[in-house]
Write a protein that holds these residues in place. Structure first.
Motif, PDB file in Angstrom:
ATOM      1  N   SER A  48       0.827  -1.206   0.000  1.00  0.00           N
ATOM      2  CA  SER A  48       0.000   0.000   0.000  1.00  0.00           C
ATOM      3  C   SER A  48       0.861   1.255   0.000  1.00  0.00           C
ATOM      4  O   SER A  48       0.506   2.265  -0.618  1.00  0.00           O
ATOM      5  CB  SER A  48      -0.944   0.001   1.204  1.00  0.00           C
ATOM      6  N   GLY A  49       2.027   1.200   0.664  1.00  0.00           N
ATOM      7  CA  GLY A  49       2.954   2.338   0.634  1.00  0.00           C
ATOM      8  C   GLY A  49       3.435   2.636  -0.772  1.00  0.00           C
ATOM      9  O   GLY A  49       3.540   3.802  -1.169  1.00  0.00           O
ATOM     10  N   CYS A  50       3.721   1.588  -1.538  1.00  0.00           N
ATOM     11  CA  CYS A  50       4.131   1.778  -2.937  1.00  0.00           C
ATOM     12  C   CYS A  50       3.022   2.430  -3.743  1.00  0.00           C
ATOM     13  O   CYS A  50       3.254   3.390  -4.491  1.00  0.00           O
ATOM     14  CB  CYS A  50       4.504   0.432  -3.556  1.00  0.00           C
ATOM     15  N   ILE A  51       1.799   1.922  -3.586  1.00  0.00           N
ATOM     16  CA  ILE A  51       0.674   2.443  -4.362  1.00  0.00           C
ATOM     17  C   ILE A  51       0.367   3.889  -3.995  1.00  0.00           C
ATOM     18  O   ILE A  51       0.172   4.752  -4.869  1.00  0.00           O
ATOM     19  CB  ILE A  51      -0.568   1.554  -4.152  1.00  0.00           C
ATOM     20  N   VAL A  52       0.336   4.180  -2.695  1.00  0.00           N
ATOM     21  CA  VAL A  52       0.045   5.536  -2.241  1.00  0.00           C
ATOM     22  C   VAL A  52       1.112   6.516  -2.722  1.00  0.00           C
ATOM     23  O   VAL A  52       0.806   7.635  -3.160  1.00  0.00           O
ATOM     24  CB  VAL A  52      -0.081   5.574  -0.702  1.00  0.00           C
ATOM     25  N   SER A  53       2.365   6.104  -2.674  1.00  0.00           N
ATOM     26  CA  SER A  53       3.451   6.979  -3.130  1.00  0.00           C
ATOM     27  C   SER A  53       3.343   7.275  -4.616  1.00  0.00           C
ATOM     28  O   SER A  53       3.570   8.412  -5.056  1.00  0.00           O
ATOM     29  CB  SER A  53       4.814   6.331  -2.821  1.00  0.00           C
ATOM     30  N   VAL A  54       2.991   6.266  -5.395  1.00  0.00           N
ATOM     31  CA  VAL A  54       2.837   6.463  -6.839  1.00  0.00           C
ATOM     32  C   VAL A  54       1.672   7.412  -7.125  1.00  0.00           C
ATOM     33  O   VAL A  54       1.777   8.315  -7.964  1.00  0.00           O
ATOM     34  CB  VAL A  54       2.618   5.109  -7.548  1.00  0.00           C
ATOM     35  N   ILE A  55       0.564   7.222  -6.416  1.00  0.00           N
ATOM     36  CA  ILE A  55      -0.596   8.106  -6.605  1.00  0.00           C
ATOM     37  C   ILE A  55      -0.209   9.553  -6.312  1.00  0.00           C
ATOM     38  O   ILE A  55      -0.565  10.481  -7.050  1.00  0.00           O
ATOM     39  CB  ILE A  55      -1.755   7.667  -5.691  1.00  0.00           C
ATOM     40  N   SER A  56       0.548   9.762  -5.234  1.00  0.00           N
ATOM     41  CA  SER A  56       0.903  11.129  -4.839  1.00  0.00           C
ATOM     42  C   SER A  56       1.842  11.785  -5.840  1.00  0.00           C
ATOM     43  O   SER A  56       1.654  12.954  -6.205  1.00  0.00           O
ATOM     44  CB  SER A  56       1.551  11.122  -3.451  1.00  0.00           C
ATOM     45  N   ILE A  57       2.845  11.059  -6.301  1.00  0.00           N
ATOM     46  CA  ILE A  57       3.839  11.675  -7.177  1.00  0.00           C
ATOM     47  C   ILE A  57       3.233  11.935  -8.558  1.00  0.00           C
ATOM     48  O   ILE A  57       3.539  12.950  -9.212  1.00  0.00           O
ATOM     49  CB  ILE A  57       5.117  10.816  -7.271  1.00  0.00           C
ATOM     50  N   LEU A  58       2.351  11.045  -9.030  1.00  0.00           N
ATOM     51  CA  LEU A  58       1.675  11.291 -10.303  1.00  0.00           C
ATOM     52  C   LEU A  58       0.639  12.399 -10.158  1.00  0.00           C
ATOM     53  O   LEU A  58       0.393  13.156 -11.103  1.00  0.00           O
ATOM     54  CB  LEU A  58       1.027  10.003 -10.813  1.00  0.00           C
ATOM     55  N   GLY A  59       0.046  12.513  -8.975  1.00  0.00           N
ATOM     56  CA  GLY A  59      -0.855  13.628  -8.712  1.00  0.00           C
ATOM     57  C   GLY A  59      -0.128  14.951  -8.749  1.00  0.00           C
ATOM     58  O   GLY A  59      -0.638  15.954  -9.273  1.00  0.00           O
ATOM     59  N   LEU A  60       1.087  14.954  -8.211  1.00  0.00           N
ATOM     60  CA  LEU A  60       1.899  16.170  -8.244  1.00  0.00           C
ATOM     61  C   LEU A  60       2.286  16.518  -9.675  1.00  0.00           C
ATOM     62  O   LEU A  60       2.284  17.699 -10.066  1.00  0.00           O
ATOM     63  CB  LEU A  60       3.148  15.959  -7.382  1.00  0.00           C
ATOM     64  N   LEU A  61       2.604  15.511 -10.457  1.00  0.00           N
ATOM     65  CA  LEU A  61       2.911  15.734 -11.869  1.00  0.00           C
ATOM     66  C   LEU A  61       1.689  16.295 -12.596  1.00  0.00           C
ATOM     67  O   LEU A  61       1.822  17.222 -13.423  1.00  0.00           O
ATOM     68  CB  LEU A  61       3.360  14.421 -12.512  1.00  0.00           C
ATOM     69  N   ALA A  62       0.518  15.751 -12.287  1.00  0.00           N
ATOM     70  CA  ALA A  62      -0.707  16.248 -12.914  1.00  0.00           C
ATOM     71  C   ALA A  62      -0.958  17.711 -12.553  1.00  0.00           C
ATOM     72  O   ALA A  62      -1.419  18.500 -13.393  1.00  0.00           O
ATOM     73  CB  ALA A  62      -1.898  15.389 -12.488  1.00  0.00           C
ATOM     74  N   CYS A  63      -0.643  18.097 -11.322  1.00  0.00           N
ATOM     75  CA  CYS A  63      -0.790  19.504 -10.920  1.00  0.00           C
ATOM     76  C   CYS A  63       0.043  20.418 -11.816  1.00  0.00           C
ATOM     77  O   CYS A  63      -0.430  21.455 -12.284  1.00  0.00           O
ATOM     78  CB  CYS A  63      -0.368  19.689  -9.463  1.00  0.00           C
ATOM     79  N   ASP A  64       1.283  20.008 -12.052  1.00  0.00           N
ATOM     80  CA  ASP A  64       2.158  20.839 -12.879  1.00  0.00           C
ATOM     81  C   ASP A  64       1.659  20.924 -14.314  1.00  0.00           C
ATOM     82  O   ASP A  64       1.768  21.970 -14.961  1.00  0.00           O
ATOM     83  CB  ASP A  64       3.582  20.272 -12.852  1.00  0.00           C
TER      84      ASP A  64
ATOM     85  N   GLY B 102       2.484   7.609   2.312  1.00  0.00           N
ATOM     86  CA  GLY B 102       3.113   6.495   1.610  1.00  0.00           C
ATOM     87  C   GLY B 102       4.508   6.207   2.112  1.00  0.00           C
ATOM     88  O   GLY B 102       4.894   5.038   2.305  1.00  0.00           O
ATOM     89  N   SER B 103       5.284   7.247   2.347  1.00  0.00           N
ATOM     90  CA  SER B 103       6.651   7.059   2.847  1.00  0.00           C
ATOM     91  C   SER B 103       6.655   6.418   4.223  1.00  0.00           C
ATOM     92  O   SER B 103       7.498   5.567   4.522  1.00  0.00           O
ATOM     93  CB  SER B 103       7.373   8.410   2.903  1.00  0.00           C
ATOM     94  N   SER B 104       5.717   6.830   5.075  1.00  0.00           N
ATOM     95  CA  SER B 104       5.626   6.243   6.408  1.00  0.00           C
ATOM     96  C   SER B 104       5.308   4.754   6.337  1.00  0.00           C
ATOM     97  O   SER B 104       5.911   3.939   7.051  1.00  0.00           O
ATOM     98  CB  SER B 104       4.558   6.971   7.220  1.00  0.00           C
ATOM     99  N   LEU B 105       4.372   4.384   5.471  1.00  0.00           N
ATOM    100  CA  LEU B 105       4.027   2.972   5.298  1.00  0.00           C
ATOM    101  C   LEU B 105       5.219   2.177   4.782  1.00  0.00           C
ATOM    102  O   LEU B 105       5.522   1.080   5.281  1.00  0.00           O
ATOM    103  CB  LEU B 105       2.854   2.846   4.324  1.00  0.00           C
ATOM    104  N   LEU B 106       5.919   2.730   3.801  1.00  0.00           N
ATOM    105  CA  LEU B 106       7.067   2.044   3.224  1.00  0.00           C
ATOM    106  C   LEU B 106       8.181   1.845   4.243  1.00  0.00           C
ATOM    107  O   LEU B 106       8.688   0.731   4.430  1.00  0.00           O
ATOM    108  CB  LEU B 106       7.607   2.829   2.022  1.00  0.00           C
ATOM    109  N   GLN B 107       8.574   2.922   4.900  1.00  0.00           N
ATOM    110  CA  GLN B 107       9.709   2.828   5.810  1.00  0.00           C
ATOM    111  C   GLN B 107       9.404   1.944   7.016  1.00  0.00           C
ATOM    112  O   GLN B 107      10.251   1.159   7.449  1.00  0.00           O
ATOM    113  CB  GLN B 107      10.133   4.226   6.261  1.00  0.00           C
ATOM    114  N   GLY B 108       8.187   2.057   7.557  1.00  0.00           N
ATOM    115  CA  GLY B 108       7.832   1.223   8.690  1.00  0.00           C
ATOM    116  C   GLY B 108       7.874  -0.254   8.359  1.00  0.00           C
ATOM    117  O   GLY B 108       8.393  -1.072   9.135  1.00  0.00           O
ATOM    118  N   SER B 109       7.340  -0.609   7.191  1.00  0.00           N
ATOM    119  CA  SER B 109       7.310  -2.018   6.804  1.00  0.00           C
ATOM    120  C   SER B 109       8.700  -2.541   6.465  1.00  0.00           C
ATOM    121  O   SER B 109       9.084  -3.636   6.893  1.00  0.00           O
ATOM    122  CB  SER B 109       6.374  -2.212   5.607  1.00  0.00           C
TER     123      SER B 109
END
Length: 221
Positions: free
Chosen positions: A93-109, A134-141
């Motif tokens: 889920s950390g991977c998926i959430v991180s991808v959603i966020s970074i592509l969302g940021l790209l979409a903003c630009d 997402g980063s919190s989920l990734l690093q914790g796991s």
């Protein structure tokens, strides 16, 4: 030579998935380092220097990221939540959430160049907060998995995190205000995260250390 090989095979450090954990370390902070390396694309490009309460994009981003990261850490340290998500669930889920966020940021630009800059700032920071989750989920796991197997894997994760910072920093030095370079790095970092479930799943099936930590006892053999 034969005795040495036998001892090596019996060693607890034999067959450690070190390469996988180097890669996981890179992925944990790759998206965040891409954001840091391409700050000018947003602060000077998309947002044209807009300020909130005296702070610009470069000052609000670390704050939103830190709040979201620590809030999610507090949630996932709850035993009930941790048990429901599971270590692998948090990783994926950390991977998926991180991808959603970074592509969302790209979409903003790409999509918000002509809209109200305060609105663009708001949506951008929402994506930064999602990235913190997402980063919190990734690093914790990942650190949980590494700590459950060997300190050597924890070291590999930290080396990977450092490599992510150095690599994106080198790219950001000459191209930090380049929208095309920013978009390419965001897409590549997303692809890097999407590789994780496939590589980790394969490694869990083939590596005895991961099987012992990840799989229920009935599925280990």
């Amino acid at each position: 030579a034969t005795k040495t090989s036998a001892r090596s095979l019996q060693s607890p450090s034999a067959d450690l998935p070190v390469g996988l954990f180097y890669y996981l370390g890179v992925v944990t902070l790759l998206h965040w380092n891409v954001v840091l390396s391409f700050m000018p694309v947003y602060s000077q490009g998309l947002l044209k220097g807009v300020h909130w309460l005296g702070g610009d994009w470069g000052e609000w981003v670390p704050l939103c990221y830190a709040i979201a990261t620590n809030a999610m850490l507090a949630v996932t340290t709850n035993r009930t939540v941790a048990a429901k998500l599971g270590t692998v669930g948090r990783l994926y889920s950390g991977c998926i959430v991180s991808v959603i966020s970074i592509l969302g940021l790209l979409a903003c630009d790409r999509l918000l160049q002509d809209v109200d800059k305060d609105f663009a700032m708001f949506l951008g920071l929402i994506n930064i907060a999602i990235l913190g989750i997402g980063s919190s989920l990734l690093q914790g796991s990942i650190f949980g998995l590494a700590g459950g197997i060997s300190p050597r894997l924890s070291s590999a994760v930290m080396v990977g995190q450092g490599a992510a910072g150095v690599g994106t920093g080198i790219v950001g030095l000459p191209f930090g205000d380049n929208r095309t370079a920013s978009a390419m790095c965001m897409i590549l970092s997303s692809l890097a995260a999407l590789i994780v479930p496939f590589w980790f799943g394969q490694a869990t099936r083939s590596n005895s250390h991961l099987r012992l930590v990840v799989l229920p006892a009935a599925e280990r053999h």
